[in-house]
Write an enzyme that holds these catalytic residues in place. Structure first.
Site, PDB file in Angstrom:
ATOM      1  N   CYS A 208      -5.983  -0.374   4.162  1.00 55.40           N
ATOM      2  CA  CYS A 208      -5.917  -1.736   3.403  1.00 55.40           C
ATOM      3  C   CYS A 208      -4.581  -2.501   4.048  1.00 55.40           C
ATOM      4  O   CYS A 208      -3.388  -2.193   3.761  1.00 55.40           O
ATOM      5  CB  CYS A 208      -5.891  -1.594   1.840  1.00 55.40           C
ATOM      6  SG  CYS A 208      -5.464  -2.769   1.117  1.00 55.40           S
TER       7      CYS A 208
ATOM      8  N   CYS B 196      -2.360  -3.942   1.348  1.00 60.43           N
ATOM      9  CA  CYS B 196      -1.632  -2.804   0.633  1.00 60.43           C
ATOM     10  C   CYS B 196      -0.403  -2.150   1.383  1.00 60.43           C
ATOM     11  O   CYS B 196       0.442  -1.785   0.631  1.00 60.43           O
ATOM     12  CB  CYS B 196      -2.364  -1.494   0.521  1.00 60.43           C
ATOM     13  SG  CYS B 196      -4.053  -1.674  -0.431  1.00 60.43           S
TER      14      CYS B 196
END
Length: 105
Positions: A30, A33
């Site tokens: 991600c 993230c």
């Protein structure tokens, strides 16, 4: 350093903590993230001894992500006394996470 929290340790580390707990639900693939990760590490260092700061890899640990309705990552949940008292979805500036913890200290 933020704690690595798993489904096996979530109950003990998060729900039974006597301090506020900030949990970053994330995954290695991600992109957003990876932007939040260094912020969470800074928060972990700054709140050491005052709050618990940890990360849950949602690919390896899906039980609590599902239980708390984490559908998008990164999602940062703030817990106090075993209850969710804050939720931030997506990338936010550091002060958003800090203020969430400060309000509980």
């Amino acid at each position: 350093m933020a704690l690595e929290i798993t489904d096996a340790t979530f109950d003990e580390v998060v729900l039974k903590s006597d301090k506020p707990v900030l949990v970053d639900f994330w995954a290695a693939w991600c992109g957003p993230c990876r932007m939040v990760g260094p912020i969470i590490e800074q928060i972990s260092d700054e709140y050491e001894g005052k709050a618990v700061v940890g990360k849950v890899d949602v690919d390896a640990n899906q039980e609590f992500a599902a239980k708390y309705g984490v559908r998008n990552i990164p999602t940062v949940l703030v817990f106090q006394n075993g209850e969710v008292v804050g939720r931030q979805v997506g990338v936010s500036p550091k002060n958003v996470y800090a203020e969430a913890l400060d309000s509980l200290l």
